[in-house]
Design an enzyme around this catalytic site. Structure first.
Site, PDB file in Angstrom:
ATOM      1  N   CYS A  51       0.689  -1.274  -0.089  1.00 26.32           N
ATOM      2  CA  CYS A  51       0.014  -0.124   0.028  1.00 26.32           C
ATOM      3  C   CYS A  51       1.078   1.284   0.012  1.00 26.32           C
ATOM      4  CB  CYS A  51      -1.280   0.018   1.353  1.00 26.32           C
ATOM      5  SG  CYS A  51      -2.282   0.997   0.805  1.00 26.32           S
ATOM      6  N   HIS A 110      -3.615  -5.049   0.068  1.00 20.92           N
ATOM      7  CA  HIS A 110      -3.453  -5.458   1.491  1.00 20.92           C
ATOM      8  C   HIS A 110      -3.251  -6.931   1.569  1.00 20.92           C
ATOM      9  CE1 HIS A 110      -3.286  -1.427   3.390  1.00 20.92           C
ATOM     10  NE2 HIS A 110      -4.172  -1.308   2.706  1.00 20.92           N
ATOM     11  N   GLU A 132      -2.299  -8.853   3.586  1.00 22.42           N
ATOM     12  CA  GLU A 132      -2.524  -9.336   5.020  1.00 22.42           C
ATOM     13  C   GLU A 132      -4.110  -9.489   5.298  1.00 22.42           C
ATOM     14  OE1 GLU A 132      -2.369  -4.696   5.337  1.00 22.42           O
ATOM     15  OE2 GLU A 132      -1.441  -6.374   4.293  1.00 22.42           O
TER      16      GLU A 132
END
Length: 194
Positions: free
Chosen positions: A77, A176, A178
């Site tokens: 990001c 993202h 994650e």
């Protein structure tokens, strides 16, 4: 294996920590140059604003440390955007690892920021091993890295843009990983196995 998450003036670090916890990875969150340089893997995540984040990196000298790292580095990001040359966000000079610019999406016909799940395609990287073409990832951003020779995955919102970048030991993702489900976890796992 020593994994370091770079600590700087950017949010969303907790979700990266949770993702690494789920993968059973021990990590250190730090802005200490020695700890970063001695790591086997470095993750440079972030949610925030480019000029504020760059100011913190410069204050700590990390704007010089990060481009000189030799181990695998993954920016996500805002981390990815700060690895580029320049951002239109507050006219910010960034680290220049990738010699490309970060531009603001044209909001005249699309809602900005680009928020939500979108597919990535044309990927060509060991980080995407095991993923199927058009896999969905989670995005939250108003600025994008232009397409270039560094592009290893694309996404389309307003126009095609770089979903992932790669140069030497530096990898980056606009999305993202994650919080992108099992596909995002696979990308993180592939990075940690490099």
């Amino acid at each position: 294996m020593k994994t370091v998450i770079i600590k700087y003036n950017a949010g969303n670090v907790q979700s990266v920590m949770y993702a690494l916890d789920r993968l059973g990875v021990n990590y250190l969150w730090t802005d200490d140059e020695n700890e970063i340089c001695s790591a086997d893997k470095v993750i440079f995540p972030g949610v925030g604003e480019a000029s504020t984040a760059m100011a913190y990196l410069k204050e700590k000298g990390l704007d010089k440390v990060i481009p000189g790292l030799k181990q695998p580095v993954l920016g996500t990001c805002v981390g990815m955007q700060l690895m580029c040359k320049h951002s239109e966000e507050n006219n910010t000079d960034c680290m220049g690892i990738f010699d490309i610019n970060v531009k603001r999406f044209d909001s005249s016909s699309f809602k900005v920021p680009h928020v939500g799940w979108n597919n990535i395609y044309n990927f060509k990287s060991e980080l995407t091993a095991g993923l199927t073409e058009q896999s969905y990832m989670y995005f939250v951003h108003s600025y994008y890295a232009e397409l270039s020779d560094y592009t290893i995955a694309e996404c389309d919102y307003v126009q095609p843009f770089s979903a992932m970048l790669h140069k030497d030991n530096f990898y980056a993702a606009q999305f993202h990983a994650e919080i992108s489900g099992k596909e995002g976890a696979a990308i993180l796992n592939n990075f940690l196995r490099l």
